[in-house]
Design a protein around this motif. Structure first.
Motif, mmCIF file in Angstrom:
data_model
loop_
_atom_site.group_PDB
_atom_site.id
_atom_site.type_symbol
_atom_site.label_atom_id
_atom_site.label_comp_id
_atom_site.label_asym_id
_atom_site.label_seq_id
_atom_site.Cartn_x
_atom_site.Cartn_y
_atom_site.Cartn_z
ATOM 1 N N THR A 1 0.831 -1.208 0.000
ATOM 2 C CA THR A 1 0.000 0.000 0.000
ATOM 3 C C THR A 1 0.861 1.252 0.000
ATOM 4 O O THR A 1 0.582 2.209 -0.735
ATOM 5 C CB THR A 1 -0.923 0.009 1.240
ATOM 6 O OG1 THR A 1 -1.673 -1.189 1.268
ATOM 7 C CG2 THR A 1 -1.859 1.189 1.228
ATOM 8 N N SER B 1 -3.009 4.324 -9.315
ATOM 9 C CA SER B 1 -4.417 4.614 -9.015
ATOM 10 C C SER B 1 -5.042 3.573 -8.101
ATOM 11 O O SER B 1 -6.072 3.825 -7.493
ATOM 12 C CB SER B 1 -5.227 4.737 -10.311
ATOM 13 O OG SER B 1 -5.161 3.533 -11.045
ATOM 14 N N SER B 2 -4.408 2.391 -7.994
ATOM 15 C CA SER B 2 -4.912 1.376 -7.078
ATOM 16 C C SER B 2 -3.771 0.464 -6.637
ATOM 17 O O SER B 2 -2.756 0.335 -7.336
ATOM 18 C CB SER B 2 -6.013 0.544 -7.731
ATOM 19 O OG SER B 2 -5.464 -0.341 -8.680
ATOM 20 N N ILE B 3 -3.983 -0.173 -5.503
ATOM 21 C CA ILE B 3 -3.000 -1.127 -4.997
ATOM 22 C C ILE B 3 -2.913 -2.326 -5.939
ATOM 23 O O ILE B 3 -1.849 -2.921 -6.102
ATOM 24 C CB ILE B 3 -3.374 -1.569 -3.572
ATOM 25 C CG1 ILE B 3 -3.348 -0.360 -2.644
ATOM 26 C CG2 ILE B 3 -2.435 -2.646 -3.054
ATOM 27 C CD1 ILE B 3 -4.015 -0.590 -1.312
ATOM 28 N N SER C 1 2.554 1.564 -3.393
ATOM 29 C CA SER C 1 1.560 2.001 -4.376
ATOM 30 C C SER C 1 1.332 3.506 -4.305
ATOM 31 O O SER C 1 1.287 4.192 -5.329
ATOM 32 C CB SER C 1 0.246 1.258 -4.150
ATOM 33 O OG SER C 1 -0.701 1.631 -5.109
ATOM 34 N N LYS C 2 1.213 4.013 -3.096
ATOM 35 C CA LYS C 2 1.017 5.458 -2.929
ATOM 36 C C LYS C 2 2.250 6.240 -3.359
ATOM 37 O O LYS C 2 2.134 7.290 -3.985
ATOM 38 C CB LYS C 2 0.646 5.774 -1.488
ATOM 39 C CG LYS C 2 -0.758 5.332 -1.142
ATOM 40 C CD LYS C 2 -1.122 5.675 0.283
ATOM 41 C CE LYS C 2 -2.538 5.188 0.574
ATOM 42 N NZ LYS C 2 -2.965 5.525 1.937
ATOM 43 N N ARG D 1 2.311 6.538 -6.922
ATOM 44 C CA ARG D 1 1.124 7.244 -7.379
ATOM 45 C C ARG D 1 0.286 6.406 -8.339
ATOM 46 O O ARG D 1 -0.303 6.917 -9.294
ATOM 47 C CB ARG D 1 1.489 8.603 -7.975
ATOM 48 C CG ARG D 1 2.271 9.455 -6.964
ATOM 49 C CD ARG D 1 2.398 10.861 -7.345
ATOM 50 N NE ARG D 1 1.075 11.468 -7.128
ATOM 51 C CZ ARG D 1 0.733 12.660 -7.559
ATOM 52 N NH1 ARG D 1 1.597 13.387 -8.214
ATOM 53 N NH2 ARG D 1 -0.467 13.152 -7.346
#
Length: 64
Positions: free
Chosen positions: A25, A34-36, A28-29, A32
């Motif tokens: 997670t 859009s989803s994990i 992923s952030k 950037r």
């Protein structure tokens, strides 16, 4: 430092984090995405061993 194309550095960044146990997670952030799910799909080779390691730790904790 040799010149590397941006996607190569981005991939290295993600795989180093995942191999060091950083949660998908968080990676992923940082990327950037859009989803994990996108991160997990791209880096499934790195997330699977981490999941297996977590399962082993939990198994050992429950057996002890």
């Amino acid at each position: 430092m040799p010149h590397e194309p941006f996607p190569s550095l981005r991939h290295t960044f993600a795989t180093v984090l995942l191999s060091r146990g950083v949660d998908v997670t968080v990676v992923s952030k940082a990327l950037r995405h859009s989803s994990i799910a996108i991160t997990a799909e791209i880096y499934v080779d790195w997330t699977r061993p981490i999941q297996e390691q977590v399962a082993e730790v939990i198994d050992q904790a429950l057996v002890s």
